[in-house]
Design a protein around this motif. Structure first.
Motif, short mmCIF file in Angstrom:
data_model
loop_
_atom_site.label_atom_id
_atom_site.label_comp_id
_atom_site.label_asym_id
_atom_site.label_seq_id
_atom_site.Cartn_x
_atom_site.Cartn_y
_atom_site.Cartn_z
N LEU A 123 -7.74 -44.44 -11.66
CA LEU A 123 -8.85 -44.82 -10.89
C LEU A 123 -9.87 -45.01 -10.65
O LEU A 123 -10.49 -45.62 -10.47
CB LEU A 123 -8.01 -46.01 -10.56
N TRP A 149 -12.49 -43.70 -12.98
CA TRP A 149 -12.60 -45.16 -13.25
C TRP A 149 -14.02 -46.49 -11.83
O TRP A 149 -14.48 -47.14 -12.83
CB TRP A 149 -11.38 -46.31 -13.66
N GLY A 150 -13.12 -46.53 -10.72
CA GLY A 150 -13.83 -47.30 -9.93
C GLY A 150 -15.36 -47.08 -9.97
O GLY A 150 -16.44 -47.63 -9.79
N THR A 151 -15.81 -45.86 -9.90
CA THR A 151 -16.97 -45.09 -8.96
C THR A 151 -17.83 -44.89 -10.70
O THR A 151 -19.09 -45.23 -10.36
CB THR A 151 -17.07 -43.05 -9.15
N LEU A 174 -17.20 -47.43 -12.54
CA LEU A 174 -17.75 -48.72 -12.81
C LEU A 174 -19.38 -48.79 -11.93
O LEU A 174 -19.77 -49.98 -12.78
CB LEU A 174 -16.14 -49.81 -12.73
N ARG A 187 -22.75 -50.87 -13.48
CA ARG A 187 -22.87 -51.83 -13.51
C ARG A 187 -23.18 -52.99 -14.13
O ARG A 187 -23.26 -54.22 -14.89
CB ARG A 187 -22.08 -52.73 -12.17
#
Length: 156
Positions: free
Chosen positions: A93, A96-98, A100, A104
């Motif tokens: 997670l 994945w967030g990093t 994203l 972006r």
């Protein structure tokens, strides 16, 4: 020559009674010896049955202890797997967030690729859980038992 201190020599029925007495005495001693021997054989049979009972209990105890050992090893594996799975999901997670944030501006391709990666990771996790549910005694590959054995006879 006879010793005069021994007394008179037995004659007739007294001689037979003396021999009969020693015969009865020998028979009595023989019966006692047979009784002791029968008692010893009975005790030997009891000991033999007790030894067999102890051996059966020993085999059962050994089997139970092996099952217990396998279950403790399996429980250890499952506990570690839960711990590692939690760390893997948290790490995934965070990554994945990093990513994203980094991608972006390319959101659609990023979501498609990350969905494929999540699907593949899910498949790997399910395979690992299946392997874990087999237990520690199955140290062979997942394809064990399929095909021909080492000797070419279909066995292991």
């Amino acid at each position: 020559p006879r010793d005069p201190l021994q007394g008179p020599k037995p004659v007739g029925s007294r001689a037979m009674a003396g021999n009969g007495g020693s015969l009865a005495n020998a028979r009595e001693m023989s019966d006692k010896a047979l009784g002791v021997m029968r008692g010893n054989m009975t005790m030997l049979a009891e000991r033999d049955s007790k030894l067999h009972e102890l051996q059966d209990k020993s085999v059962a105890f050994q089997s139970t202890s092996q099952k217990f050992q396998r279950s403790t090893v399996t429980l250890g594996w499952k506990t570690r797997w839960q711990q590692y799975r939690l760390y893997a999901w948290i790490s995934a997670l965070v990554v994945w967030g990093t990513l994203l944030l980094i991608f972006r501006h390319h959101l659609l391709p990023y979501l498609i690729i990350s969905s494929a990666i999540v699907g593949a990771a899910y498949g790997v996790f399910k395979l690992f859980e299946r392997r874990l549910s087999m237990g520690p005694e199955s140290q062979q590959p997942l394809t064990a038992g399929i095909g021909v054995g080492v000797n070419g006879d279909g066995g292991p």
